[in-house]
Scaffold this motif. Structure first.
Motif, PDB file in Angstrom:
ATOM      1  N   LEU A  80       1.198  -1.122   0.168  1.00 19.25           N
ATOM      2  CA  LEU A  80       0.027   0.583  -0.025  1.00 19.25           C
ATOM      3  C   LEU A  80       0.673   1.455   0.332  1.00 19.25           C
ATOM      4  CD1 LEU A  80      -2.626  -1.124   1.905  1.00 19.25           C
ATOM      5  CD2 LEU A  80      -3.250  -1.222   0.375  1.00 19.25           C
ATOM      6  N   GLN A  81       2.072   1.258   0.491  1.00 21.32           N
ATOM      7  CA  GLN A  81       3.188   2.375   0.729  1.00 21.32           C
ATOM      8  C   GLN A  81       3.063   3.136  -1.083  1.00 21.32           C
ATOM      9  OE1 GLN A  81       6.801   1.583   2.789  1.00 21.32           O
ATOM     10  NE2 GLN A  81       5.886   3.361   4.271  1.00 21.32           N
ATOM     11  N   VAL A  82       3.066   2.260  -1.796  1.00 19.28           N
ATOM     12  CA  VAL A  82       3.171   2.706  -3.601  1.00 19.28           C
ATOM     13  C   VAL A  82       2.040   3.690  -3.772  1.00 19.28           C
ATOM     14  CG1 VAL A  82       5.760   0.881  -3.534  1.00 19.28           C
ATOM     15  CG2 VAL A  82       3.149  -0.009  -3.982  1.00 19.28           C
ATOM     16  N   ALA A  83       1.229   2.341  -3.466  1.00 24.32           N
ATOM     17  CA  ALA A  83      -0.259   3.302  -3.892  1.00 24.32           C
ATOM     18  C   ALA A  83      -0.425   4.828  -3.648  1.00 24.32           C
ATOM     19  CB  ALA A  83      -1.288   2.619  -3.952  1.00 24.32           C
ATOM     20  N   ILE A  84      -0.217   4.809  -1.868  1.00 24.45           N
ATOM     21  CA  ILE A  84      -0.652   6.864  -1.358  1.00 24.45           C
ATOM     22  C   ILE A  84       0.359   7.945  -1.598  1.00 24.45           C
ATOM     23  CG2 ILE A  84      -1.081   7.207   0.981  1.00 24.45           C
ATOM     24  CD1 ILE A  84      -1.799   4.562   1.764  1.00 24.45           C
ATOM     25  N   ARG A  85       0.175   8.846  -2.272  1.00 22.97           N
ATOM     26  CA  ARG A  85       0.118   9.655  -2.112  1.00 22.97           C
ATOM     27  C   ARG A  85       0.901  10.650  -0.825  1.00 22.97           C
ATOM     28  NH1 ARG A  85      -1.629  13.071  -7.518  1.00 22.97           N
ATOM     29  NH2 ARG A  85      -2.456  11.359  -8.836  1.00 22.97           N
ATOM     30  N   ARG A  86       2.118   9.911  -0.824  1.00 19.95           N
ATOM     31  CA  ARG A  86       2.608  10.784   0.901  1.00 19.95           C
ATOM     32  C   ARG A  86       3.418  12.110   0.648  1.00 19.95           C
ATOM     33  NH1 ARG A  86       6.973   6.294   1.904  1.00 19.95           N
ATOM     34  NH2 ARG A  86       7.373   6.332  -0.273  1.00 19.95           N
ATOM     35  N   GLU A  87       3.211  12.679  -0.521  1.00 13.16           N
ATOM     36  CA  GLU A  87       3.483  14.541  -0.496  1.00 13.16           C
ATOM     37  C   GLU A  87       2.506  15.051  -0.242  1.00 13.16           C
ATOM     38  OE1 GLU A  87       2.722  13.122  -4.228  1.00 13.16           O
ATOM     39  OE2 GLU A  87       3.872  12.193  -2.915  1.00 13.16           O
TER      40      GLU A  87
END
Length: 86
Positions: free
Chosen positions: A19-26
């Motif tokens: 899931l981490q790569v799919a979320i726009r963390r910026e």
């Protein structure tokens, strides 16, 4: 308190990696997104179901994402003559 076993820790890390790569963390600086998956019974597909459901929950919550994540289970079964998808 409760201490997760090695299998639960591994499943947790797989879920984070998926899931981490799919979320726009910026879009969420200085923020933390917590995901909790409660497994009541596992007949072999709990991790795949948890990943898919967590993605749906993030979408429902309006979390900005690059793409959707879906997961499935796969088994090689000589008795059934090949690959079985769950």
């Amino acid at each position: 308190g409760y201490q997760p076993d090695e299998e639960e820790k591994e499943a947790s890390q797989i879920l984070v990696n998926a899931l981490q790569v799919a979320i726009r963390r910026e879009s969420y600086p200085k923020s933390s997104i917590d995901i909790h998956v409660l497994v009541l019974q596992d007949a072999g597909g709990a991790l795949a179901a948890g990943i898919t459901c967590a993605c749906l929950a993030l979408m429902d919550a309006g979390v900005h994402m690059y793409h959707l994540v879906a997961s499935c289970c796969l088994a090689v079964s000589p008795a059934r003559g090949g690959i079985v998808l769950d």
